[in-house]
Write an enzyme that holds these catalytic residues in place. Structure first.
Site, mmCIF file in Angstrom:
data_model
loop_
_atom_site.group_PDB
_atom_site.id
_atom_site.type_symbol
_atom_site.label_atom_id
_atom_site.label_comp_id
_atom_site.label_asym_id
_atom_site.label_seq_id
_atom_site.Cartn_x
_atom_site.Cartn_y
_atom_site.Cartn_z
ATOM 1 N N HIS C 16 0.842 -1.192 0.000
ATOM 2 C CA HIS C 16 0.000 0.000 0.000
ATOM 3 C C HIS C 16 0.882 1.248 0.000
ATOM 4 O O HIS C 16 2.111 1.172 0.031
ATOM 5 C CB HIS C 16 -0.972 0.020 1.200
ATOM 6 C CG HIS C 16 -0.409 0.550 2.471
ATOM 7 N ND1 HIS C 16 -1.103 1.412 3.294
ATOM 8 C CD2 HIS C 16 0.789 0.346 3.068
ATOM 9 C CE1 HIS C 16 -0.368 1.694 4.357
ATOM 10 N NE2 HIS C 16 0.784 1.073 4.253
ATOM 11 N N CYS C 35 5.601 6.575 4.686
ATOM 12 C CA CYS C 35 4.448 5.762 4.253
ATOM 13 C C CYS C 35 3.932 6.199 2.883
ATOM 14 O O CYS C 35 3.107 5.518 2.288
ATOM 15 C CB CYS C 35 3.316 5.856 5.272
ATOM 16 S SG CYS C 35 3.759 5.169 6.863
ATOM 17 N N HIS C 41 5.132 0.195 -0.299
ATOM 18 C CA HIS C 41 5.784 -0.700 0.661
ATOM 19 C C HIS C 41 4.684 -1.678 1.083
ATOM 20 O O HIS C 41 3.639 -1.718 0.417
ATOM 21 C CB HIS C 41 6.376 0.083 1.843
ATOM 22 C CG HIS C 41 5.364 0.764 2.696
ATOM 23 N ND1 HIS C 41 4.691 1.905 2.288
ATOM 24 C CD2 HIS C 41 4.856 0.470 3.914
ATOM 25 C CE1 HIS C 41 3.849 2.278 3.236
ATOM 26 N NE2 HIS C 41 3.918 1.414 4.228
ATOM 27 N N HIS C 43 2.944 -4.753 4.225
ATOM 28 C CA HIS C 43 2.837 -5.271 5.588
ATOM 29 C C HIS C 43 2.246 -6.676 5.593
ATOM 30 O O HIS C 43 1.534 -7.067 4.668
ATOM 31 C CB HIS C 43 1.919 -4.377 6.443
ATOM 32 C CG HIS C 43 2.383 -2.968 6.581
ATOM 33 N ND1 HIS C 43 3.468 -2.615 7.331
ATOM 34 C CD2 HIS C 43 1.921 -1.809 6.042
ATOM 35 C CE1 HIS C 43 3.652 -1.296 7.265
ATOM 36 N NE2 HIS C 43 2.726 -0.784 6.489
ATOM 37 N N ASP C 81 -5.262 -10.218 0.142
ATOM 38 C CA ASP C 81 -4.029 -10.987 0.331
ATOM 39 C C ASP C 81 -3.216 -11.058 -0.965
ATOM 40 O O ASP C 81 -3.739 -11.426 -2.015
ATOM 41 C CB ASP C 81 -4.363 -12.400 0.808
ATOM 42 C CG ASP C 81 -3.105 -13.129 1.262
ATOM 43 O OD1 ASP C 81 -2.184 -12.470 1.781
ATOM 44 O OD2 ASP C 81 -3.049 -14.358 1.085
ATOM 45 N N HIS C 82 -1.936 -10.724 -0.833
ATOM 46 C CA HIS C 82 -1.032 -10.684 -1.994
ATOM 47 C C HIS C 82 -1.558 -9.732 -3.075
ATOM 48 O O HIS C 82 -1.465 -9.999 -4.262
ATOM 49 C CB HIS C 82 -0.776 -12.095 -2.548
ATOM 50 C CG HIS C 82 0.162 -12.875 -1.682
ATOM 51 N ND1 HIS C 82 -0.232 -13.439 -0.500
ATOM 52 C CD2 HIS C 82 1.486 -13.150 -1.809
ATOM 53 C CE1 HIS C 82 0.798 -14.057 0.061
ATOM 54 N NE2 HIS C 82 1.851 -13.895 -0.702
ATOM 55 N N GLU C 128 -1.312 -3.453 11.848
ATOM 56 C CA GLU C 128 -0.432 -3.190 10.713
ATOM 57 C C GLU C 128 0.989 -3.651 10.997
ATOM 58 O O GLU C 128 1.671 -4.205 10.134
ATOM 59 C CB GLU C 128 -0.449 -1.690 10.414
ATOM 60 C CG GLU C 128 0.127 -1.324 9.069
ATOM 61 C CD GLU C 128 0.261 0.174 8.902
ATOM 62 O OE1 GLU C 128 -0.262 0.695 7.922
ATOM 63 O OE2 GLU C 128 0.895 0.839 9.756
#
Lengths: 139, 139, 139, 139, 139, 139
Positions: C16, C35, C41, C43, C81-82, C128
């Site tokens: 994100h 950020c 980047h 998480h 996810d992914h 996060e």
């Protein structure tokens, strides 16, 4: 006049099974999945007991944590640790050995002795696995 | 108009002792057990600070977490980390260095600067060991 | 008539970026710090979904946890996810990809299917990092 | 020519009991303590399987982790999860259901399929509780 | 003839300080930073003791874990828990209270009793914080 | 003459993607599964750097941990944290952004500065998720 919430973690390792004795294994499997396996399975349960009360100005605490730990061990851990929840535990007799029923039954084991020790039981949290836990607040 | 709760964890390692200076070591041991050991002991404390507020539609957050972290470090961590809670910490002078009193005192350190930064302090949680923690909600 | 709270943890790994498309990289950096890094980047997010309800006396649970897990996977995990939270996720389109907005959007994804399954969504918690998490209770 | 070690964690919840069938409950209790409880107890076991090998320059990995996970699930997890280690598990028949024997038996379940998949089994680690774990390296 | 490694975790909370008594506070601060704070600080230390040996075919274990735990408690934990590493601990007298020296000294406390109990001490791991730990293998 | 192993944990949050630029998205998906998602995904990576060496009798340590942390931050964390492993990181250019390649590349970033600081790099461990990690020992 400051109300604080104090939580003590205790642990127990126990076997259990989700099933209704009046049902066949197939019916229990349909209702409860692999948790109904007839030869039992088990968990490292984590128990988080939260009590609340006013901080005693003289002693800096609501209730001695050693005493809380002792109440939990006597009323709950000694009856559950290295035991079978369905077979061995007096306060679970006649109940489905679900995490929900376990949390409620542990509340009823602890509410009175915590009150007599001068604090108020606030929450019983039972963590069955790293992905599932149940909380009960007495309502 | 959505209220969210944001929690920031910070850590500090500190020495402390539970005791009343007017009592003998024996009396303190009777009251506080091994936590009263005269030569101090210590912990890796974990601090969970929860603030609440409406999400700013334009920025996507209630309050900048960097700012929350800075407020916690200035008001609390810098005074406690690698220090002695009983001896070194201005906001704990004259108080029993219990986790309960620590949580309450940290609340009073943070309530105003969090408010001035545009959010509302909701909970101070101090975790002393993996088995014990205290929460204070300002009441 | 016992109300219990059941929490299921699910996880997703996603990329994100915090930024406003109408702003330059420099302005975004000033607002959101690292950020806002333009190349993204990511998480390992942890999601804790808490539902509440009365325990069914016959079945020992409020709602089948398998079903809760399936609702979360279909409505949330499979979409996140992914994936890239900003680019790929339908329910985050046009929103800043903050943890706060993620928690609120996940609430709106899950509230109805949980209700139709017979329980009540109580809390969406999005973690996060080990130091930051956000909770939303629907208010 | 770089040798790396890759570890995959899997989990299973199972019941077990430490006992020798030719001994009385009293004798078993003397040898194995509460772990010999006749009605079983159980654990959330964590399994850490480490494989080693040269990194394939073209693919950036030694072995596809999905394949490792599948081998572990087929050879081990599916036979142990929500089962009774003493009663249900073919590769534990006739053996004391200790963590040590479990680690060794899991090694023999996994060594060949891991080898056939192009890597080398390096270590089987079985974590029974947060305080106890056993490692076996095939010697 | 299977060699397994068994690890037992124990914990202790202690105060300590890194300093050389012949140096001034300023010199000690230059060498050891905030760890040299004169009024002490402290940690929740985690201790992981790994022993190795052949699995006894008859008993399914190398050594009774209860016995390992008892040896660690008698030789190490009872002397360190709720104590000051620099002041109170006989086996640390005259030594810098660093994690490295602690690991080495604990090795020498445990090597002989573990050997006399029929196993071999393999590793002493001392975890000072979630970010730092030291291992010593006797070399 | 005591050799100890000291481990420092550091963390970074980064985006990445597993893919070969000469392949189509479909081919990459076949090889790398959902890790090849074209719009990136990401992780909270944990890095465990283990160095070894003789304990300096005078200082009680092998190497100042602050210095180890600084070397890791300068050589690795500052280049990876809140970045895209494939796009932004000089020492990963032209390499598949797998955890295996990341561990090997981090070794080559750290081996020399750790040696020049007086210790020896022993192991680079990169933990991608709670279920997967890779270790590289320089061989």
């Amino acid at each position: 006049m400051a109300i604080t919430y104090i939580t003590r973690r205790e642990r127990f390792s126990a076997a259990h099974r989700l099933f209704k004795p009046e049902f066949s294994d197939e019916e229990n499997f349909r209702l409860f999945g692999q948790c109904s396996h007839p030869n039992w399975h088990g968990h490292n349960y984590e128990l988080f007991i939260t009590v609340k009360g006013e901080v005693n100005q003289d002693l800096g605490y609501v209730i001695n944590l050693k005493q809380v730990s002792q109440i939990i061990r006597e009323g709950v851990i000694n009856k559950l640790d290295h035991k079978n929840v369905n077979v061995d535990v007096d306060f679970m007799q006649g109940k489905l050995a679900s995490t929900e029923n376990l949390a409620i039954a542990i509340w009823h084991q602890l509410e009175k002795p915590i009150r007599e020790a001068g604090a108020q039981l606030h929450c019983v949290k039972v963590k069955e696995t790293e992905n599932n836990f149940v909380e009960y607040y007495g309502d």
